[in-house]
Write a protein that holds these residues in place. Structure first.
Motif, short mmCIF file in Angstrom:
data_model
loop_
_atom_site.label_atom_id
_atom_site.label_comp_id
_atom_site.label_asym_id
_atom_site.label_seq_id
_atom_site.Cartn_x
_atom_site.Cartn_y
_atom_site.Cartn_z
N TYR A 144 0.85 -1.20 0.00
CA TYR A 144 0.00 0.00 0.00
C TYR A 144 0.88 1.25 0.00
N GLY A 159 -4.39 4.07 -5.23
CA GLY A 159 -4.11 3.54 -3.89
C GLY A 159 -5.38 3.26 -3.12
N ILE A 160 -6.33 4.19 -3.16
CA ILE A 160 -7.58 3.97 -2.42
C ILE A 160 -8.29 2.72 -2.93
N HIS A 161 -8.40 2.59 -4.23
CA HIS A 161 -9.08 1.42 -4.79
C HIS A 161 -8.38 0.14 -4.36
N VAL A 163 -6.32 -0.41 -1.84
CA VAL A 163 -6.36 -0.71 -0.41
C VAL A 163 -7.74 -1.21 0.00
N VAL A 164 -8.80 -0.54 -0.47
CA VAL A 164 -10.15 -0.96 -0.08
C VAL A 164 -10.43 -2.38 -0.57
N LEU A 167 -8.45 -4.84 1.52
CA LEU A 167 -8.96 -4.99 2.88
C LEU A 167 -10.22 -5.84 2.88
N LEU B 32 -15.68 -1.01 6.09
CA LEU B 32 -14.60 -1.98 6.30
C LEU B 32 -14.46 -2.30 7.79
N PHE B 85 -4.46 3.03 8.70
CA PHE B 85 -3.77 3.37 7.44
C PHE B 85 -4.76 3.91 6.41
N LEU B 89 -4.92 7.45 4.52
CA LEU B 89 -4.94 7.49 3.05
C LEU B 89 -6.13 8.31 2.56
#
Lengths: 497, 117
Positions: A144, A159-161, A163-164, A167, B32, B85, B89
């Motif tokens: 990430y 990055g957002i896409h 990471v989500v 996760l 999440l 994190f 972000l």
């Protein structure tokens, strides 16, 4: 002493990363030196491990000396050793490339790089499913931050896409692990397989659901079709050395599927037999086609390379579902070739875009580029398309030989053709249609060195194709025979139950 | 008890999935978090639900499986770090785009997209 060697690929990056953190603010050269030493030291370590594993013995390292299935084990078989070797040999040139200056675009690149290696190596070595989850998280959280290395709006968005999605994937992974534990009462890979073969499951349906969930998660990491839309965006937004390192990341997902295939799916009359193979086969072929079309539609060189990573994912996944020794041997060979050559192309794209100013790596005509870049581009293109005489050709030939299905031939060859068209268009636009006749600045050898290292490795694959293929065959045989793995991990434990 | 716990996990997972599919980053982060809570309770339940049973052998005649509890602990720690994190972000993306849209679109861009549809 030799037995402790197994854990070194995990400890070495861990301590190097921590040491680098101590120097987080000052003295760049010290950070670089520590990182370089650790990355370079990894190479002899994994080669030693490879030598050890090549004898056919499966080494088991019990952490804290807790006997499996109760403690966590690290298992070094030939497949794990191969993957470690691919990673270490990839990491060194990539790191060298990064030390040319890309590492200064953001904080903590050097430490993150080591932690990334720690996660990847750990995922390859572990013999415990929950531990696999932990190492996945380690490599993900490092990735990430690495993805965002160098700032920029594109990277923040990708990055957002990324990471989500990951996760959410981690949550599903945990659901799957919980179900496996509920169904079998253990999380040790070998033990899960043993319990399944003995048939004392609490409920076969729980196991089916959990296996499907795990495959879903691994497919997300490997970027199989319905779950692959994140990859082109993320990989093309990352800086060149990071994208090159990420070439191994999809292979971590593929490795996990490969590892679990003989343990979980390879038995007749098990509740998992035939559950997923037909689906994965169709999806793999769809991924292959989709990626080729994507390569055709790419408007940037980095995006083109990212789609090529996806092409290799599709081919490898198709090979995994075939599940014959010959197919897997071909798959391993292709994995080596595709990882290294895709990484080399990412590095080359980085060099090209740094010389084109604002145009960067867009497929538009710009200023004149050094001929060395053009030659390297065409070399890598020929390699990745799979034309003779390079490793891509041998890899694809082995794949075609091993998988006699007509549809696979059609899709693989068709996608190669489409990729050929995409490459010709990209190459002629970037290198031939120059507007101005200003010859770009000199090409220092140090810029090319990392690329040449990667190329030398793929050339070694061509020259030693025979012995390499033999070695891959023995890896596939060992992997296929899941009893070997189970006996090595659990030993005489079976008496105890 | 089983039905209640199962329903609770189901509702939390449902809420989590719904929130993840939202357009703004903050609901996604919340989603999440919900999902990871659901998964933690789910893991906990994997060792079978038992009342009045410590996770220690020898303390009571009746004991519960300690392994899922150890797993949950690990999962909580990892989930917590990941949420932190993601939060950082999301803030960074907000600073970068000036909006909290997951694709970095502004309100106007979003409106024109809607019209086109």
């Amino acid at each position: 002493m030799a037995s402790h060697l197994i854990i070194l690929p995990i400890l070495l990056p861990l301590f190097a990363g921590l040491l680098i953190l101590l120097e987080a603010r000052q003295r760049l050269w010290l950070r670089r030196l520590t990182g370089l030493l650790a990355t370079a030291l990894l190479v002899p370590v994994v080669l030693l491990l490879w030598h050890q594993a090549a004898s056919g013995e499966i080494a088991v390292y019990r952490l804290g000396n807790w006997a499996p299935p109760f403690g966590i084990v690290l298992v070094l078989d030939q497949l794990a050793a191969l993957m470690l070797a691919v990673t270490a040999l990839l990491a060194l040139p990539v790191y060298l490339h990064a030390c040319r200056g890309d590492d200064q675009n953001g904080a903590n690149f050097h430490a993150l790089f080591q932690f990334q290696l720690l996660g990847i190596n750990g995922a390859f070595l572990t013999g415990d499913l929950f531990n696999l989850f932990v190492f996945f998280e380690v490599l993900l959280i490092a990735s990430y931050a690495l993805l965002m290395h160098g700032q920029g709006a594109d990277r923040a968005r990708a990055g957002i896409h990324y990471v989500v999605l990951n996760l959410t994937g981690s949550s599903l992974f945990l659901f799957g692990l919980g179900l496996i534990y509920a169904a079998t009462g253990t999380l040790n890979m070998a033990d899960v397989s043993r319990v399944m073969q003995q048939g004392n499951l609490v409920s076969p349906m729980l196991l089916q659901v959990s296996a499907a969930l795990l495959l879903l998660v691994f497919s997300l990491k490997a970027a199989l079709l319905p779950l692959s839309f994140w990859l082109p965006g993320a990989y093309s937004a990352a800086s060149a050395p990071v994208a090159a390192l990420f070439a191994i990341m999809t292979k971590v997902g593929l490795y996990a599927i490969w590892r679990l295939w003989p343990l979980l799916f390879g038995h007749d009359a098990s509740p998992l037999d035939g559950l997923v193979a037909p689906w994965l086969w169709a999806l793999a072929l769809a991924t292959l086609l989709f990626a080729a079309v994507g390569a055709l539609a790419a408007t940037r060189l980095a995006a083109l390379t990212a789609w090529l990573v996806l092409v290799s994912v599709g081919s490898l996944m198709a090979v995994i579902t075939v599940a014959t020794t010959q197919a897997w041997a071909a798959g391993f060979y292709y994995l080596l070739h595709s990882t290294w050559s895709a990484a080399a192309l990412f590095l080359l794209v980085g060099l090209i875009s740094s010389r084109r100013g604002l145009l960067a790596d867009q497929l538009r005509s710009g200023n004149d580029l050094h001929p060395a870049l053009g030659i390297l581009f065409i070399l890598l293109a020929v390699m990745l398309i799979g034309l003779p005489p390079f490793s891509g050709f041998i890899g694809k030939l082995l794949l075609l030989q091993a998988v006699p299905a007509g549809i696979f031939w059609a899709v693989l060859l068709g996608s190669s053709l489409i990729v050929l068209v995409a490459f010709s268009r990209a190459g002629s636009t970037v290198f031939w249609r120059q507007q101005r006749d200003i010859f770009a600045e000199k090409m220092p050898f140090s810029d090319l060195l990392p690329l040449l290292l990667l190329l030398a490795m793929t050339f070694a694959l061509i020259i030693f194709a025979g012995p390499a293929h033999e070695a891959m065959g023995s890896i596939a045989e060992q992997l296929m025979n899941s009893q070997l793995y189970i006996e090595a991990v659990l030993g005489e434990q079976e008496v105890g139950q | 008890m089983e039905i209640m716990v199962a329903l609770m996990i189901a509702v939390m997972t449902g809420c989590g999935v719904y929130l993840i599919l939202r357009l703004r980053t903050f609901p996604v982060v919340l989603g999440l978090t919900m999902l990871s809570y659901a998964v933690n309770i789910f893991l906990f339940a994997m060792g079978r639900l038992r009342a009045d049973a410590p996770a220690v052998i020898g303390e009571a005649a009746n004991y519960t499986d300690p392994l899922p509890q150890a797993l949950v602990l690990t999962a909580i720690v990892i989930g917590f770090a990941m949420t932190a994190f993601l939060m950082a972000l999301a803030l960074r993306a907000w600073g970068e785009f000036g909006t909290d849209h997951v694709d970095g679109k502004t309100v106007e861009q979003d409106a024109t997209d809607e019209e086109r549809r």
